[in-house]
Structure formats: C-alpha cells, structure tokens
Motif scaffolding. Structure first.
Motif, mmCIF file in Angstrom:
data_model
loop_
_atom_site.group_PDB
_atom_site.id
_atom_site.type_symbol
_atom_site.label_atom_id
_atom_site.label_comp_id
_atom_site.label_asym_id
_atom_site.label_seq_id
_atom_site.Cartn_x
_atom_site.Cartn_y
_atom_site.Cartn_z
ATOM 1 N N PRO A 125 0.826 -1.218 0.000
ATOM 2 C CA PRO A 125 0.000 0.000 0.000
ATOM 3 C C PRO A 125 0.854 1.259 0.000
ATOM 4 O O PRO A 125 1.902 1.309 0.630
ATOM 5 N N ASN A 126 0.403 2.248 -0.726
ATOM 6 C CA ASN A 126 1.086 3.528 -0.800
ATOM 7 C C ASN A 126 0.685 4.371 0.406
ATOM 8 O O ASN A 126 -0.502 4.631 0.608
ATOM 9 N N PRO A 127 1.636 4.781 1.223
ATOM 10 C CA PRO A 127 1.262 5.555 2.423
ATOM 11 C C PRO A 127 0.688 6.922 2.100
ATOM 12 O O PRO A 127 0.101 7.561 2.966
ATOM 13 N N HIS A 128 0.845 7.384 0.853
ATOM 14 C CA HIS A 128 0.348 8.709 0.491
ATOM 15 C C HIS A 128 -1.035 8.661 -0.149
ATOM 16 O O HIS A 128 -1.582 9.711 -0.488
ATOM 17 N N THR A 129 -1.578 7.471 -0.360
ATOM 18 C CA THR A 129 -2.929 7.343 -0.930
ATOM 19 C C THR A 129 -3.732 6.356 -0.080
ATOM 20 O O THR A 129 -3.160 5.536 0.651
ATOM 21 N N SER A 130 -5.033 6.438 -0.197
ATOM 22 C CA SER A 130 -5.910 5.525 0.558
ATOM 23 C C SER A 130 -6.318 4.354 -0.324
ATOM 24 O O SER A 130 -6.596 4.519 -1.510
ATOM 25 N N SER A 131 -6.324 3.172 0.261
ATOM 26 C CA SER A 131 -6.701 1.970 -0.474
ATOM 27 C C SER A 131 -8.220 1.892 -0.637
ATOM 28 O O SER A 131 -8.986 2.514 0.103
ATOM 29 N N ILE A 132 -8.621 1.093 -1.624
ATOM 30 C CA ILE A 132 -10.043 0.859 -1.877
ATOM 31 C C ILE A 132 -10.395 -0.533 -1.359
ATOM 32 O O ILE A 132 -9.740 -1.516 -1.719
ATOM 33 N N LEU A 133 -11.425 -0.634 -0.509
ATOM 34 C CA LEU A 133 -11.871 -1.915 0.040
ATOM 35 C C LEU A 133 -13.076 -2.438 -0.742
ATOM 36 O O LEU A 133 -13.881 -1.660 -1.273
ATOM 37 N N SER A 168 -4.524 6.774 5.860
ATOM 38 C CA SER A 168 -3.403 6.241 6.642
ATOM 39 C C SER A 168 -2.093 6.951 6.309
ATOM 40 O O SER A 168 -1.027 6.417 6.532
ATOM 41 N N ASN A 169 -2.138 8.132 5.724
ATOM 42 C CA ASN A 169 -0.897 8.831 5.387
ATOM 43 C C ASN A 169 -0.588 9.897 6.427
ATOM 44 O O ASN A 169 -1.302 10.048 7.419
ATOM 45 N N GLU A 170 0.472 10.672 6.164
ATOM 46 C CA GLU A 170 0.922 11.671 7.125
ATOM 47 C C GLU A 170 -0.028 12.848 7.205
ATOM 48 O O GLU A 170 -0.027 13.587 8.180
ATOM 49 N N ASP A 171 -0.830 13.064 6.152
ATOM 50 C CA ASP A 171 -1.747 14.202 6.138
ATOM 51 C C ASP A 171 -3.120 13.822 6.694
ATOM 52 O O ASP A 171 -4.145 14.359 6.269
#
Length: 739
Positions: free
Chosen positions: A624-632, A715-718
């Motif tokens: 998973p990319n920490p800068h984007t949100s995953s799709i469930l 789930s990212n820093e922002d």
C-alpha cells in the motif's frame, strides 16, 4: 295429543296444559318440519326450541321436570305450511298445579313473526364474554331449616359480585383475585365468572339474600313452600328413577313427508330397540343424524341397562371381566371397548345377528367368529358371572391371521381392526357383490362425489359394522407434470390419532413503547402447533393483540426468516440458545393510521471486523502507498486494492469467494427488530430515528447520518489535514442546506 293447524296466520305461538303428572306444551310453528329438523333443548327448569324457519321459544319453567322422560311429537297440516310441536314434560312434583308455563320472574321468548330476536342475541353476546362455571367443580356445604336453605360456596377474594334470584334458580356474576382458582380453571383476571345454579324447589326471590366474605359466598334461599320435606341437597334431581333408551316411533303407513303426517320421539321406554333393517343400495345416501334434544342424548348415555332381569341385581350387570391368560390383555381391552358400544351390544344381545349370518361369503368364516363374539357379549352382560373366557375368539382371530398364533403380546388396535373386519364379513348382507366402475370427480362438489363412492361401497358391503364404524377418508393426488388433481374417498373403520407433544418456545417481544423494554417469555404449547396458535397464547401472556405481532427468527448470520400464521413451530427442546428463539415485534396497523398502507423494514445488528494492518493489493500484490488511501471491497471489506483499475481487473476472480468470506466478516449482536411506518412517513429521517430507538434497547451504540461515504480510513501523514478538510466540507454542506 295431536293438534291440526289451519292455513291462517298464527295469532298465538304456544299453548300449555297441566295433565296432573305432566305438562303438555304445544308450539305452533310456520313451515313443515319433522322432529329431526328441530333443535330442542330440555333442562331441569328450562325449555328451548328452534326451528329451521328461525323461530325460537325459550321458557324458564314454573317447576322442575325430569328432562330424560320427555316426549316430542310433530304434526304437519294438510297444506304443509304449518307444524304443531307437542312436548310432554314429566313433573318432579306431580301433586303441584302449574298456574302458567314459565316462572313469574322470567320473560319468555317467543316468535315475533318478524324474525327479530334482538334481546336474545344481546344475551348471547354478553354470555360469550363471561366464563360459565359449574357448581359441581366447587367446594360447597349447606345448612337447612324448615323455612330456609343456606349454601356456602368456597371461593376466595371475590369482588364485584352480583347475584340474581328467580323462582327456580340463581345466577352469580363475579370476579376473583385468587391466583390458584384462576389457574385451575384457566380464567384471566379481567374476565367475569358466571355461576348458574338450579335449586331443588321453588324459592321466593324477593326474600333471598347473599353475603360475601374473603373466603366464601354465602347464599340464603327462602323456600316457597316450607311445609314440604327437607331438600337434602341444593340442586334438583336431573333424571327420573328409570333412565330408558331413546325410542323413535312413526306411523308405518304414512311417510314423514305426506300431509297430516305425525312423527314422535318417546324418551320413556325400557325396552331395547334392535337396529333397523338395511335400506336398499339405491337409497343409502349418507345423512347427518341429529338427536332431537340435548337432554335426550344425555338420557341415552345415562340410561338404565336393558339386560336386567328380575333375578339379577343391577350392580352386577356389566361388571363381568375377561380372563387374562398368556398375554391376552390387548384382546380383552378391544373386546371391552366393543362390548360397551351400546348399539353393537344391543344388536348381539337381541340375537339380531343370527338372521344375518352370511354362509356363502368366501372372505368370512361361515359365521363362526360372529357367533363366538355374540356368545361372549351375552356372557359379559348376563350378570351371572364374575369373569368369562375369550380364548375361543382369539383362536378364530389367529386362524384368520397367523400373526396372532401363540401367546405373545400384540397391538390392541390391530386386533380391533381385524376383529371388526371378520365380524363384518360374517354378517355381510350382500350375497353377490357387483362390479363398481371407477368414479371420477369431474369437478363436482365433494359431497356429491363422496355419496357416489359411498353408494358404490354399500353395494358390496353392508352390515352392522358398516353402519356403526365405517367412515370415509378424502385423498387428493396431484400430477407434477400436468397438474391434474384426482380426489378419492376411501372407507375406514379405525383412525390412528397421534398424541400431542408439548414443547417450550422461547420468544423475545419488542414493544413500540420507548419506556417498555424487550421481555423474554417461554410459551408451552403443542410441538406441531401453528404460529397463529403461538401468537394467541403469547397474546394472553403479554397483552399484545395477535394482529399487531410479526414473528421472525434468525439463525447465526443468515437473513431473517419471517414466520407466517400457517407455519409450523421449528423450535424444539427446552434450550435458551439464540437458535431456538422466536422474535416478536409490535407493529402499527392500518386501522391506527386511517387505513393507510404500512411499510415494514427488518433490521439485524452486526459488527464488521476491521483489519489490524493494511493488506497488499488483492490484484497486483503491491504494498500500500502511504500517500494514498486503499479501496476496500464494499461487500466483504476483506480485500483492498491500489485503485479502481485493480479492483475491476480482480472483480471476476474475487466474485467466486467474496460471498463465502462475507459469512465470517461479522457477528450478529443485540436483538433484531422490525420497523413499521405509514407510507406517508417513510422518510430517511423517520427511519433513522426508529433505528436509533430500537437498536439502543439492546446495544450501546451511537448512530450518525453522513452525506458522503468514505472509501476507507486515511493512513498517510496528512491524516489530520484530510479530516479537517472533510469536516470543513460537511460544514459548508450544512450551511447550504440552512440557506
């Protein structure tokens, strides 16, 4: 006494005549009726008559009579338009003269010639709301003097008691708070109890009184004639000294349907009447036989035995037993049942069977088993023996069916069926059996098809066993291919009825009242009972009307199953597990909402299992990319994807096991519930309000409505910045709505 009726409108509906030891009542009815067509109920102090023309006579009699010694006779006029019904009532006190037919304190009900009996209908309606209690079920005692008779009826905690006295009876209507009494008689607290008691002789209603204490109802009766002998008991004699058989006589030369025909019922005979000869097959249509009076039927049950002789005491007749060697109790039980079937017993005691033995029937035993059964019946009822032997009858049964050979124990019903069949074949009046063609229903009504089957059966089988024990089964067969239905009516002589099994059904009832919590009940009822019966029993416990209940069940994580009124109970045993619970929710009805349609929504509460870590993409397995949100996956919430492209590429493969994984994705908590709203109020706001009310009764939750659905948690820093942006967007949306 016979009265012919003129062809004119009737000005009077009845006459009566005091004939010393009897009262002769003549009722004048419109229409032509026989005794069997008239409903007549004769009690110790009342007379009630109803005709098919909806004419009714009800009298509270002046004095007590012997109901079992009454005689009824009908006479039809020459035009067949009017009938006189003559009823002869035997007095209990022959020396007393009746000044009128009914007592002073009562109002007779007679035909008004306009078919309106509003007062009587109202009385029936009131009686249906009360529980009729017999004094024979209560503990009582009495104290008697020359002028008074005081009776104590032991019932605790009686209140709202009203007692009405007449010349021949008294009626007490009351309530009680005694839990043991209500439980014993299966009465609810709010239901009134009606106690109707006939007294031994006439009383003076104005001078009678009553007194209520915490433990007893005291009734003080003032005798009308204190010079008579003491009563010795509260209630009058119900039967005369001799309780005879019912004997029906009619003129042999005048058919019942002819003009000026007369038919009578004599309930005062001490001679047994043998069964009538068989009718021709063409006229053997089945008819519903009806006793002319309720008291006549009671008299036929309580009659004095017809086998008594001058040298035998009545106490010894009918008490002869059958010896029980070598496990023959099953046979003795069946024989005693047949021996106490009055019509069959009188048929054999009168030796009527000797003239009907069929010596040529290949299915019979040349009359051997019928003669042996007749001999055994005579030994049982001659009053000379303490016991008799039935081994010879068992020998004939074993000769006919090999399974009864030996000294083993067998089934009593099986022997009873075989014995009835053997006696029937020995006494079958049909010497030559014709061929009966197949019968098709062809869309005709059931009673026409059943009569045709019955006539066909009687053309080959006709005996006293058929007259007394044979009925018909209706069977329906449907072809699964052409869907054609075939209906047949098969004869039977015995019925096997299963004994009902009791079971416990646990149920949780949810009410619409916010302040009333859900309550758990345990209902004890028949294991194969219907949901409609379950609702009725539950309604008596919780007070919720059955028409406002909706029943449903849930097992594990499966969807809710709604239960219809004609469904059978599925809960078994006495477990308190959730699998055995039936849920019931109170619903709105259309009557409460101005006949508006009601919409029902069913909800179950469950917890979704969130991942403790972020899984790689389900298609490309990329981290998973920490800068984007995953799709469930919005169905199982178990698989995540990089973006919508990976989700679409993996859709076909994921579809095969998405549903399987869905079953383990959540667990059901709390109590399922059903929301009911009028169609006009079915809005999201009202639905969410109802969900919040019902859900919070069993689960500690907080429900919020959101205008947008987030794909997943960031789930990212922002994270804080994104959340603040979302909150600002929601505030802007709310401001737009307010504007």
């Amino acid at each position: 006494m016979s009265t012919d009726i003129i062809d004119e409108p009737l000005s009077t509906s009845y006459d009566f005549c005091d004939a010393k030891n009897a009262i002769i009542v003549t009722l004048y009815a419109n229409g032509a009726f026989e005794v069997k067509d008239i409903d007549i109920s004769i009690e110790t102090d009342s007379l009630e008559v109803r005709t098919p023309a909806n004419e009714t006579w009800i009298f509270q009699l002046w004095e007590h009579i012997y109901a079992d010694s009454s005689e009824i006779e009908t006479t039809i006029n020459s035009a067949g338009t009017q009938t006189s019904i003559e009823i002869r009532l035997t007095k209990q006190q022959p020396r007393k003269t009746w000044p009128q037919l009914y007592s002073y304190g009562s109002i007779p009900i007679t035909p008004q010639r306009n078919n309106q009996l509003n007062e009587y209908n109202d009385i029936n309606m009131i009686d249906q709301q009360q529980y009729d209690l017999s004094i024979k079920k209560l503990k009582t005692d009495f104290f008697e003097t020359k002028e008074t008779f005081t009776s104590n009826i032991y019932i605790k905690q009686v209140h709202d008691c009203h007692i009405n006295f007449t010349e021949t009876n008294f009626t007490a209507i009351f309530h009680t708070n005694d839990e043991n009494f209500l439980k014993t008689h299966a009465i609810t607290y709010d239901r009134a109890i009606r106690l109707f008691v006939r007294v031994k002789e006439r009383i003076i209603p104005e001078k009678c009184s009553s007194r209520i204490t915490p433990t007893v109802i005291e009734i003080k009766l003032v005798k009308d004639n204190p010079n008579n002998t003491k009563w010795g008991r509260l209630e009058p004699n119900e039967y005369s000294e001799f309780r005879p058989l019912i004997q029906q006589t009619s003129s042999p030369t005048t058919p019942p349907s002819s003009p000026n025909s007369t038919q009578s019922i004599n309930i005062n005979s001490n001679k047994a009447i043998p069964l009538p000869p068989p009718l021709p097959p063409s006229t053997m249509n089945r008819k519903i036989e009806k006793f002319p009076t309720a008291s006549a039927f009671s008299a036929s049950i309580h009659q004095k035995d017809t086998t008594l002789t001058s040298g035998i005491s009545s106490s010894s007749v009918g008490f002869t037993g059958i010896s029980n060697p070598a496990n023959s109790c099953f046979m003795n039980a069946a024989i005693q049942c047949l021996s106490n079937t009055r019509e069959l017993r009188d048929y054999f005691l009168g030796s009527c069977y000797l003239s009907e033995i069929n010596l040529t029937n290949p299915l019979g035993m040349k009359g051997a088993i019928a003669e042996e059964f007749g001999t055994l019946i005579k030994n049982l009822w001659n009053g000379k023996l303490n016991w008799t032997n039935g081994n010879q009858l068992r020998y004939f049964a074993a000769k006919r069916h090999q399974e009864f050979v030996g000294n083993g124990q067998h089934d009593a019903q099986e022997l009873l069926t075989i014995l009835l069949d053997a006696i029937h074949e020995d006494l079958n009046r049909i010497k030559t059996k014709p061929q009966v063609p197949p019968i098709e229903d062809q869309g005709r009504s059931d009673h026409i098809v059943a009569d045709e089957y019955w006539r066909g059966y009687l053309s080959r089988n006709d005996s006293v066993i058929v007259q007394l024990f044979t009925g018909q089964f209706k069977s329906k067969t449907k072809c699964p291919q052409c869907h054609k239905e075939s209906i047949t009516f098969d004869p039977f002589t015995t019925l096997s009825v299963p004994l009902p099994k009791r079971t416990a059904v646990d149920t949780i009832v949810t009410f619409r009242n916010d302040e009333k919590p859900a309550i758990k009940y345990r209902i004890i009822m028949s294991a194969d009972g219907l949901i409609s019966e379950f609702k009725r029993v539950l309604s008596n416990k919780c007070g919720l009307p059955a028409n406002k209940m909706i029943a449903y069940k849930i097992r594990g994580n499966r969807p809710v199953d709604h239960l219809k009124n004609d469904d059978r109970l599925t809960s078994t045993g006495y477990s308190w597990n959730n699998n055995d619970i039936i849920y019931v929710t109170e619903l709105l009805t259309s009557a409460e909402c101005n006949n508006e349609p009601i919409i029902q929504l069913t909800f179950i509460q469950r917890i979704f299992k969130l991942h403790e870590y972020v899984a790689p993409c389900g298609y490309c397995q990329a981290s998973p990319n920490p800068h984007t949100s995953s799709i469930l996956c919005h169905n199982c919430y178990q698989v995540s994807y990089c973006d919508e492209i990976c989700q679409k590429l993996h859709a076909q493969e994921h579809k095969n096991y998405c549903g399987f994984r869905l079953t383990d994705n959540y667990e059901v908590i709390g109590i399922p519930f059903v929301i009911s709203l009028p169609e006009s109020k079915l809005t999201c706001k009202n639905v969410f309000e109802q969900i919040s009310i019902y859900a919070k009764r069993s689960v500690d939750i907080h429900i919020e409505r959101s205008k947008r659905t987030r794909r997943s948690l960031p789930s990212n820093e922002d994270y804080d910045r994104v959340n603040s942006d979302l909150e600002e967007d929601e505030r802007d949306d709310n401001d737009d709505e307010d504007t």
